[in-house]
Scaffold this motif. Structure first.
Motif, short mmCIF file in Angstrom:
data_model
loop_
_atom_site.label_atom_id
_atom_site.label_comp_id
_atom_site.label_asym_id
_atom_site.label_seq_id
_atom_site.Cartn_x
_atom_site.Cartn_y
_atom_site.Cartn_z
N PHE A 89 0.82 -1.21 0.00
CA PHE A 89 0.00 0.00 0.00
C PHE A 89 0.86 1.26 0.00
N PHE A 90 1.96 1.24 0.74
CA PHE A 90 2.83 2.42 0.85
C PHE A 90 4.03 2.39 -0.09
N LYS A 91 4.06 1.40 -0.99
CA LYS A 91 5.10 1.26 -2.00
C LYS A 91 6.50 1.21 -1.39
N ILE A 92 6.65 0.34 -0.40
CA ILE A 92 7.94 0.05 0.19
C ILE A 92 8.12 -1.46 0.19
N LYS A 93 9.36 -1.94 0.35
CA LYS A 93 9.57 -3.38 0.37
C LYS A 93 10.83 -3.72 1.15
N ALA A 94 10.88 -4.96 1.64
CA ALA A 94 12.04 -5.46 2.36
C ALA A 94 12.95 -6.19 1.38
N ILE A 95 14.25 -5.94 1.52
CA ILE A 95 15.26 -6.61 0.71
C ILE A 95 16.42 -7.03 1.61
N LYS A 96 17.28 -7.88 1.11
CA LYS A 96 18.52 -8.19 1.82
C LYS A 96 19.41 -6.95 1.78
N SER A 97 20.31 -6.84 2.71
CA SER A 97 21.20 -5.67 2.77
C SER A 97 22.06 -5.53 1.51
N ASP A 98 22.30 -6.63 0.80
CA ASP A 98 23.10 -6.55 -0.42
C ASP A 98 22.26 -6.15 -1.64
N GLY A 99 20.95 -5.93 -1.43
CA GLY A 99 20.07 -5.48 -2.51
C GLY A 99 19.29 -6.59 -3.18
N SER A 100 19.56 -7.85 -2.83
CA SER A 100 18.85 -8.95 -3.46
C SER A 100 17.51 -9.21 -2.78
N LYS A 101 16.73 -10.08 -3.40
CA LYS A 101 15.38 -10.40 -2.91
C LYS A 101 15.43 -11.11 -1.56
N ILE A 102 14.50 -10.76 -0.69
CA ILE A 102 14.42 -11.37 0.65
C ILE A 102 13.90 -12.80 0.52
N ASP A 103 14.41 -13.70 1.37
CA ASP A 103 13.93 -15.08 1.38
C ASP A 103 13.10 -15.32 2.64
N PHE A 104 12.44 -16.48 2.69
CA PHE A 104 11.52 -16.79 3.79
C PHE A 104 12.24 -16.83 5.14
N GLY A 105 13.43 -17.40 5.19
CA GLY A 105 14.17 -17.50 6.45
C GLY A 105 14.50 -16.13 7.02
N ARG A 106 14.98 -15.24 6.21
CA ARG A 106 15.28 -13.88 6.68
C ARG A 106 14.02 -13.14 7.09
N SER A 107 12.96 -13.37 6.36
CA SER A 107 11.70 -12.72 6.71
C SER A 107 11.17 -13.21 8.06
N ILE A 108 11.30 -14.50 8.32
CA ILE A 108 10.91 -15.05 9.64
C ILE A 108 11.73 -14.37 10.74
N VAL A 109 13.03 -14.25 10.55
CA VAL A 109 13.89 -13.62 11.56
C VAL A 109 13.46 -12.18 11.79
N ARG A 110 13.19 -11.45 10.71
CA ARG A 110 12.74 -10.05 10.84
C ARG A 110 11.49 -9.98 11.72
N HIS A 111 10.53 -10.86 11.43
CA HIS A 111 9.25 -10.80 12.13
C HIS A 111 9.30 -11.40 13.53
N LEU A 112 10.24 -12.28 13.80
CA LEU A 112 10.40 -12.78 15.17
C LEU A 112 10.76 -11.64 16.12
N LEU A 113 11.48 -10.67 15.62
CA LEU A 113 11.91 -9.56 16.47
C LEU A 113 10.93 -8.38 16.45
N ASP A 114 9.80 -8.54 15.76
CA ASP A 114 8.77 -7.49 15.80
C ASP A 114 8.28 -7.24 17.22
N CYS A 115 8.25 -8.31 18.01
CA CYS A 115 7.75 -8.15 19.38
C CYS A 115 8.65 -7.21 20.19
N ILE A 116 9.89 -7.05 19.80
CA ILE A 116 10.78 -6.10 20.47
C ILE A 116 10.71 -4.74 19.79
N ASP A 117 10.68 -4.73 18.46
CA ASP A 117 10.72 -3.47 17.70
C ASP A 117 9.41 -2.70 17.72
N PHE A 118 8.28 -3.40 17.58
CA PHE A 118 7.02 -2.70 17.36
C PHE A 118 6.04 -2.76 18.52
#
Length: 153
Positions: A89-118
């Motif tokens: 909706f806001f035209k943003i996206k998550a990518i790997k730090s090297d600029g490549s497409k995010i994979d499921f494992g990295r996305s899980i890690v990102r969201h596991l830490l949502d409970c601390i970040d958000f």
């Protein structure tokens, strides 16, 4: 990417903090609505039994909260080129730090830490962390080695 003619790096532009917060709000609203719908259909139906020292009903209720949050958001983010509903909706996206497409494992890690970040204090910690680094990464992004960029540019 390196531009050989001009000798500079074309780095992606980090998404604004406001867009990220609003996208997270939409995503979590969606997850809570989905959890509410699941709970509505499970209520009134008996769930009996015990597993060790845990009761089955308690485990099912915890699973109802975790499954939409932990599988749905990373799944959508992986399938939809780094975009959840809120990010799209806001035209943003998550990518790997090297600029490549995010994979499921990295996305899980990102969201596991949502409970601390958000979740504590409506995202104050995540906001503070994104303010104090060049790639605007919150804790989940730093651990997963990802970043959220403006996809409209």
């Amino acid at each position: 990417m390196e531009d050989i003619l001009n000798d500079f790096y074309d780095s992606p532009v980090p998404a604004s903090r406001l867009k990220r917060w609003l996208a997270s709000f939409i995503d979590y609203l969606f997850c809570f609505l989905l959890t509410g719908i699941i709970q509505y259909f499970l209520d009134g139906r008996p769930i009996h039994g015990e597993i060790g020292m845990f009761d089955l009903e308690g485990l099912v209720r915890i699973g109802m909260l975790l499954i939409p949050w932990l599988l749905l958001l990373p799944g959508i983010e992986t399938i939809n080129d780094g975009k959840t509903f809120g990010k799209a909706f806001f035209k943003i996206k998550a990518i790997k730090s090297d600029g490549s497409k995010i994979d499921f494992g990295r996305s899980i890690v990102r969201h596991l830490l949502d409970c601390i970040d958000f979740l504590p204090l409506a995202g104050i910690l995540g906001l503070a962390l994104t303010t104090n680094n060049k790639k605007a990464q919150r804790l989940g992004d730093r651990v997963a080695q990802t970043m959220v960029i403006d996809a409209s540019k």
